[in-house]
Design a protein around this motif. Structure first.
Motif, PDB file in Angstrom:
ATOM      1  N   TYR A   1       0.809  -1.220   0.000  1.00  0.00           N
ATOM      2  CA  TYR A   1       0.000   0.000   0.000  1.00  0.00           C
ATOM      3  C   TYR A   1       0.840   1.266   0.000  1.00  0.00           C
ATOM      4  O   TYR A   1       0.408   2.296  -0.517  1.00  0.00           O
ATOM      5  N   LEU A   2       2.058   1.200   0.560  1.00  0.00           N
ATOM      6  CA  LEU A   2       2.971   2.342   0.455  1.00  0.00           C
ATOM      7  C   LEU A   2       3.336   2.587  -1.013  1.00  0.00           C
ATOM      8  O   LEU A   2       3.239   3.711  -1.517  1.00  0.00           O
TER       9      LEU A   2
ATOM     10  N   THR B   1      -0.039   3.326  -3.311  1.00  0.00           N
ATOM     11  CA  THR B   1      -0.602   4.672  -3.128  1.00  0.00           C
ATOM     12  C   THR B   1       0.297   5.720  -3.778  1.00  0.00           C
ATOM     13  O   THR B   1      -0.187   6.636  -4.460  1.00  0.00           O
ATOM     14  N   THR B   2       1.628   5.569  -3.584  1.00  0.00           N
ATOM     15  CA  THR B   2       2.574   6.489  -4.229  1.00  0.00           C
ATOM     16  C   THR B   2       2.457   6.386  -5.750  1.00  0.00           C
ATOM     17  O   THR B   2       2.432   7.405  -6.460  1.00  0.00           O
TER      18      THR B   2
ATOM     19  N   ALA C   1      -0.559   8.142  -7.080  1.00  0.00           N
ATOM     20  CA  ALA C   1      -0.331   9.595  -7.077  1.00  0.00           C
ATOM     21  C   ALA C   1       0.457  10.007  -8.332  1.00  0.00           C
ATOM     22  O   ALA C   1       0.176  11.052  -8.938  1.00  0.00           O
TER      23      ALA C   1
ATOM     24  N   LEU D   1      -6.826   6.719  -5.574  1.00  0.00           N
ATOM     25  CA  LEU D   1      -5.921   7.303  -4.570  1.00  0.00           C
ATOM     26  C   LEU D   1      -6.617   7.434  -3.226  1.00  0.00           C
ATOM     27  O   LEU D   1      -6.058   7.081  -2.181  1.00  0.00           O
ATOM     28  N   LEU D   2      -7.852   7.907  -3.249  1.00  0.00           N
ATOM     29  CA  LEU D   2      -8.621   8.080  -2.013  1.00  0.00           C
ATOM     30  C   LEU D   2      -8.808   6.738  -1.304  1.00  0.00           C
ATOM     31  O   LEU D   2      -8.610   6.621  -0.088  1.00  0.00           O
TER      32      LEU D   2
ATOM     33  N   ALA E   1      -5.333   5.185  -0.159  1.00  0.00           N
ATOM     34  CA  ALA E   1      -4.796   5.940   0.984  1.00  0.00           C
ATOM     35  C   ALA E   1      -5.559   5.601   2.259  1.00  0.00           C
ATOM     36  O   ALA E   1      -4.972   5.510   3.342  1.00  0.00           O
ATOM     37  N   THR E   2      -6.873   5.377   2.132  1.00  0.00           N
ATOM     38  CA  THR E   2      -7.687   4.987   3.293  1.00  0.00           C
ATOM     39  C   THR E   2      -7.196   3.656   3.857  1.00  0.00           C
ATOM     40  O   THR E   2      -7.003   3.508   5.072  1.00  0.00           O
TER      41      THR E   2
ATOM     42  N   LEU F   1      -4.246   2.295   3.415  1.00  0.00           N
ATOM     43  CA  LEU F   1      -2.887   2.501   3.943  1.00  0.00           C
ATOM     44  C   LEU F   1      -2.924   3.088   5.350  1.00  0.00           C
ATOM     45  O   LEU F   1      -2.218   2.619   6.252  1.00  0.00           O
ATOM     46  N   VAL F   2      -3.769   4.106   5.553  1.00  0.00           N
ATOM     47  CA  VAL F   2      -3.876   4.742   6.875  1.00  0.00           C
ATOM     48  C   VAL F   2      -4.347   3.724   7.917  1.00  0.00           C
ATOM     49  O   VAL F   2      -3.821   3.663   9.040  1.00  0.00           O
TER      50      VAL F   2
END
Lengths: 83, 83
Positions: free
Chosen positions: B39-40, B43-44, B47, B69-70, B73-74, B76-77
């Protein structure tokens, strides 16, 4: 420098990102938190990206999506097998 | 019918595929089998796809990658938070 490099960085990152997930899932067989719906749709979608890349005769798309398809299909098979 | 439709089907499937994973992870908080490395990088990478879409002024790329992306990123967080 052409900003085409953004596309190459993007294709590289989103393709190889599935390597750590595939390795982790092969090793641990921990598929509980992985969504079957995601991998069914994602693997099918990547097959369409590959077909689209073949239609466009775009080698970066063909290579990147072949790699991603192999990795995503591996994760999907493990999910279907281990639940 | 133009085979451009292959690209639209592909973009739709690979974008919305992250919805069931995001919903599942938000609900269960079960992030154990999800790879942080994936996911790192993913997500990058998305982007970068978004930046490349903005450079190409390609609205299908911009919209599809904003959605992805949204969602990525969710996930990943949640992975960084729950481990």
């Amino acid at each position: 420098m052409s900003l085409e490099v953004l596309g190459y960085i993007a294709a590289f990152l989103t393709s190889v990102s599935f390597i750590p997930q595939a390795v982790m899932t092969i090793r641990t067989r921990d598929t509980h938190g992985i969504s079957r719906g995601m991998y069914l749709m994602f693997t099918t979608g990547v097959a369409f990206w590959l077909a689209y890349g073949i239609y466009l005769v775009s080698w970066p798309m063909i290579v990147a999506n072949l790699v991603t398809l192999l990795l995503a299909a591996t994760i999907l098979v493990l999910k279907l097998r281990y639940g």
